[in-house]
Design an enzyme around this catalytic site. Structure first.
Site, mmCIF file in Angstrom:
data_model
loop_
_atom_site.group_PDB
_atom_site.id
_atom_site.type_symbol
_atom_site.label_atom_id
_atom_site.label_comp_id
_atom_site.label_asym_id
_atom_site.label_seq_id
_atom_site.Cartn_x
_atom_site.Cartn_y
_atom_site.Cartn_z
ATOM 1 C CB THR A 127 8.675 -2.492 -3.418
ATOM 2 O OG1 THR A 127 9.328 -2.353 -4.686
ATOM 3 C CG2 THR A 127 9.558 -3.370 -2.541
ATOM 4 C CD GLU A 129 13.609 -3.312 -7.310
ATOM 5 O OE1 GLU A 129 14.670 -3.860 -6.990
ATOM 6 O OE2 GLU A 129 13.310 -3.051 -8.479
ATOM 7 C CE1 TYR A 151 13.281 -0.174 -0.713
ATOM 8 C CE2 TYR A 151 12.895 -1.424 -2.730
ATOM 9 C CZ TYR A 151 12.461 -0.511 -1.783
ATOM 10 O OH TYR A 151 11.221 0.060 -1.911
ATOM 11 C CE LYS A 155 10.168 -0.777 1.211
ATOM 12 N NZ LYS A 155 9.173 0.004 1.946
HETATM 13 P P1 NDP Z 1 11.416 8.383 -0.470
HETATM 14 O O1 NDP Z 1 12.811 7.876 -0.504
HETATM 15 O O2 NDP Z 1 11.076 9.613 -1.265
HETATM 16 O O3 NDP Z 1 10.985 8.654 1.042
HETATM 17 C C1 NDP Z 1 11.392 7.797 2.077
HETATM 18 C C2 NDP Z 1 11.051 8.449 3.414
HETATM 19 O O4 NDP Z 1 11.516 7.605 4.464
HETATM 20 C C3 NDP Z 1 11.718 9.816 3.636
HETATM 21 O O5 NDP Z 1 10.777 10.684 4.228
HETATM 22 C C4 NDP Z 1 12.824 9.482 4.622
HETATM 23 O O6 NDP Z 1 13.216 10.552 5.448
HETATM 24 C C5 NDP Z 1 12.147 8.414 5.469
HETATM 25 N N1 NDP Z 1 13.090 7.640 6.272
HETATM 26 C C6 NDP Z 1 14.209 7.021 5.850
HETATM 27 N N2 NDP Z 1 14.810 6.412 6.890
HETATM 28 C C7 NDP Z 1 14.048 6.659 7.988
HETATM 29 C C8 NDP Z 1 14.147 6.305 9.357
HETATM 30 N N3 NDP Z 1 15.160 5.567 9.846
HETATM 31 N N4 NDP Z 1 13.185 6.738 10.201
HETATM 32 C C9 NDP Z 1 12.160 7.475 9.752
HETATM 33 N N5 NDP Z 1 12.014 7.863 8.470
HETATM 34 C C10 NDP Z 1 12.952 7.442 7.603
HETATM 35 O O7 NDP Z 1 10.461 7.188 -0.920
HETATM 36 P P2 NDP Z 1 9.066 7.207 -1.702
HETATM 37 O O8 NDP Z 1 8.227 8.292 -1.179
HETATM 38 O O9 NDP Z 1 9.326 7.098 -3.151
HETATM 39 O O10 NDP Z 1 8.469 5.791 -1.275
HETATM 40 C C11 NDP Z 1 7.678 5.648 -0.103
HETATM 41 C C12 NDP Z 1 7.727 4.208 0.363
HETATM 42 O O11 NDP Z 1 7.212 3.361 -0.665
HETATM 43 C C13 NDP Z 1 9.128 3.675 0.656
HETATM 44 O O12 NDP Z 1 9.008 2.766 1.715
HETATM 45 C C14 NDP Z 1 9.520 2.959 -0.612
HETATM 46 O O13 NDP Z 1 10.474 1.958 -0.337
HETATM 47 C C15 NDP Z 1 8.185 2.380 -1.037
HETATM 48 N N6 NDP Z 1 8.000 2.175 -2.454
HETATM 49 C C16 NDP Z 1 8.218 3.206 -3.331
HETATM 50 C C17 NDP Z 1 7.965 3.032 -4.674
HETATM 51 C C18 NDP Z 1 8.196 4.136 -5.651
HETATM 52 O O14 NDP Z 1 8.236 3.843 -6.864
HETATM 53 N N7 NDP Z 1 8.311 5.393 -5.229
HETATM 54 C C19 NDP Z 1 7.443 1.746 -5.189
HETATM 55 C C20 NDP Z 1 7.218 0.755 -4.167
HETATM 56 C C21 NDP Z 1 7.477 0.979 -2.855
HETATM 57 P P3 NDP Z 1 14.445 11.533 5.046
HETATM 58 O O15 NDP Z 1 13.822 12.569 4.174
HETATM 59 O O16 NDP Z 1 14.899 12.021 6.344
HETATM 60 O O17 NDP Z 1 15.447 10.682 4.327
HETATM 61 P P1 GDR Z 2 14.186 1.161 -8.857
HETATM 62 O O1 GDR Z 2 14.256 2.656 -9.383
HETATM 63 O O2 GDR Z 2 15.516 0.563 -8.634
HETATM 64 O O3 GDR Z 2 13.267 0.439 -9.807
HETATM 65 O O4 GDR Z 2 13.497 1.359 -7.436
HETATM 66 P P2 GDR Z 2 15.418 3.475 -10.084
HETATM 67 O O5 GDR Z 2 14.743 4.634 -10.708
HETATM 68 O O6 GDR Z 2 16.553 3.745 -9.173
HETATM 69 O O7 GDR Z 2 15.956 2.462 -11.217
HETATM 70 C C1 GDR Z 2 15.108 1.996 -12.253
HETATM 71 C C2 GDR Z 2 15.941 1.246 -13.281
HETATM 72 O O8 GDR Z 2 16.755 2.183 -13.989
HETATM 73 C C3 GDR Z 2 18.061 1.658 -14.107
HETATM 74 N N1 GDR Z 2 19.023 2.758 -14.284
HETATM 75 C C4 GDR Z 2 19.314 3.700 -13.379
HETATM 76 N N2 GDR Z 2 18.830 3.926 -12.134
HETATM 77 C C5 GDR Z 2 19.307 5.004 -11.465
HETATM 78 N N3 GDR Z 2 18.803 5.279 -10.253
HETATM 79 N N4 GDR Z 2 20.285 5.810 -11.971
HETATM 80 C C6 GDR Z 2 20.817 5.608 -13.212
HETATM 81 O O9 GDR Z 2 21.676 6.349 -13.650
HETATM 82 C C7 GDR Z 2 20.307 4.512 -13.960
HETATM 83 N N5 GDR Z 2 20.556 4.029 -15.191
HETATM 84 C C8 GDR Z 2 19.778 2.970 -15.384
HETATM 85 C C9 GDR Z 2 18.263 0.880 -12.811
HETATM 86 O O10 GDR Z 2 19.368 -0.004 -12.938
HETATM 87 C C10 GDR Z 2 16.898 0.217 -12.690
HETATM 88 O O11 GDR Z 2 16.862 -0.951 -13.458
HETATM 89 C C11 GDR Z 2 12.428 2.265 -7.253
HETATM 90 C C12 GDR Z 2 12.471 2.783 -5.818
HETATM 91 O O12 GDR Z 2 11.536 3.810 -5.670
HETATM 92 C C13 GDR Z 2 12.159 1.667 -4.846
HETATM 93 O O13 GDR Z 2 12.052 2.218 -3.531
HETATM 94 C C14 GDR Z 2 10.833 1.030 -5.243
HETATM 95 O O14 GDR Z 2 10.521 -0.017 -4.372
HETATM 96 C C15 GDR Z 2 10.912 0.529 -6.676
HETATM 97 O O15 GDR Z 2 11.196 1.640 -7.516
HETATM 98 C C16 GDR Z 2 9.599 -0.075 -7.135
#
Ligand code: NDP
Ligand code: GDR
Length: 344
Positions: A127, A129, A151, A155
């Protein structure tokens, strides 16, 4: 035909990636956690939950023996590790759980590969992050890391372990450093979906005010469906490697609110600064957005913007969807859902 394991099939990316792999003829073992209530809404929305080539398996990433048995039973040749405690905000409250799932969990899979079949190809969901307090703009694969949350630190551990298993044991472990990617299937705790769902509710008269934290934060937001294509391409390459997937455009959270309001035919006017900032709907004069410091994080990532040039030149990957298109798609989906009382 190939067989793949997708950990985290109940999440946003797991659902889209599984849809993509099934469309390519793969057999997919999609893992989910046993919970007291079923939460398959994403794969139901994509209409793949009953696909004959999708096997749903109960699994927890923190359990090494489950990882080993899953690899043995499935005969998979590709693993996409998408499972994680993925919410940055929660990682400050649950740093140890986050480390166990998001950090050590990846190593359970790497160990399972090493024990069962070192030829299995592994994708690690790294990520942006990990860049945290950014050391260069835009960020690329060689930009130094400086994570700002439990987090991000977890990662980074998983990222380096993927590289270490590549170098130590010759395992085909690729790491995708993905910048924020969103969709109508995004969880509502993340800021974009929180905004589109709330704007839809405000538009329909079901919510008065949307409260947000740091709206000056800048992110590089792309469309999740474009990004899962990049994950797949990484595992089809000749060599394992690390790739940034991003759009090379960043906007503030405030900009995204304005864009979402526009997609719902609303015009907002922002007033005040910092924790006193609000936004008024110019048609009604009502305050519809308010900053609430409750949503601030102990340490913030102020800006992220990635250059995906390496993925473009080596994998032929490019983002296809603009932020305006993405935002409009999310608002339309949330208007539709809120009209019929959908609550996920
Ligand atoms: P989500 O939070 O939507 O999905 C995470 C998944 O992980 C869910 O299916 C969850 O299951 C599962 N999970 C959590 N804990 C466990 C565990 N102990 N054992 C098995 N499964 C588990 O994330 P995204 O789909 O958005 O992201 C996918 C991956 O990519 C993640 O690793 C995230 O950190 C990473 N990522 C995401 C980005 C983004 O912008 N979306 C950017 C960069 C990286 P359950 O439904 O049961 O909670
Ligand atoms: P992020 O996503 O932390 O970048 O992680 P998120 O959407 O939670 O926050 C993005 C930015 O918005 C600011 N923010 C808020 N965020 C949330 N959730 N709720 C609020 O009310 C709010 N107001 C402002 C946050 O402070 C932050 O700066 C996501 C996840 O999908 C990670 O798993 C992944 O790795 C990174 O994106 C890339």
């Amino acid at each position: 035909m190939k067989t793949a394991i997708v950990t985290g099939v109940t999440g946003q990316d797991g659902a889209y990636l599984t849809e993509l792999l099934l469309s390519k003829g793969y057999t997919v073992y999609g893992t989910y956690r046993r919970t007291s209530s079923v939460h398959f809404w994403r794969i139901e929305e994509l209409d793949i939950v009953n696909h004959p080539n999708l096997h749903m398996v109960e699994f927890d990433l923190t359990d090494l023996s489950t990882c080993i048995r899953l690899l043995q039973a499935s005969g998979a040749t590709e693993i996409y590790n998408l499972a994680a405690q993925s919410f940055v905000g929660v990682s400050f409250e649950q740093p140890i759980t986050t480390a166990e799932i998001t950090g050590v969990g990846a190593v359970n899979l790497l160990e399972a590969i090493r024990i069962v079949n070192p030829k299995v190809r592994f994708y690690q969901a790294s990520t942006s992050e990990m860049f945290g307090k950014v050391q260069a703009i835009p960020q690329i694969e060689s930009t130094p890391f400086y994570p700002r949350s439990p987090y991000g630190v977890a990662k980074l551990y998983a990222h380096w372990m993927t590289i270490n298993y590549r170098e130590s044991y010759g395992i085909f472990g690729s790491s995708g450093i993905l910048f924020n990617h969103e969709s109508p299937l995004r969880g509502r705790e993340f800021v974009t979906r929180k905004i589109t769902d709330s704007i839809a509710k405000i538009k329909l008269g079901k919510l008065d005010v949307l409260e947000l934290g740091n709206i000056d934060a800048k992110r590089d937001w792309g469309f999740a469906k474009d990004y899962v294509e990049g994950m797949w391409r990484m595992l089809q390459a000749d060599q394992p490697d690390t790739y940034v997937l991003a759009t090379n455009r960043m906007e503030t959270v405030r900009d995204f609110v304005t864009m979402a309001a526009k997609a719902a035919s609303m015009t907002l006017e922002f007033r005040g600064t910092a924790e006193n900032e609000t936004a008024v709907d110019t048609a009604t004069g009502k305050t519809v957005v308010r900053v609430n410091p409750r949503f601030y994080r102990p340490a913030e990532v102020e800006l992220l913007i990635g250059n995906p040039e390496k993925a473009k030149s080596e994998l032929g990957w490019e983002p296809k969807t603009t932020l305006e298109e993405l935002c409009a798609m999310m608002v339309a989906a949330d208007l539709r859902r809120n009209e019929i009382g959908f609550s996920f």
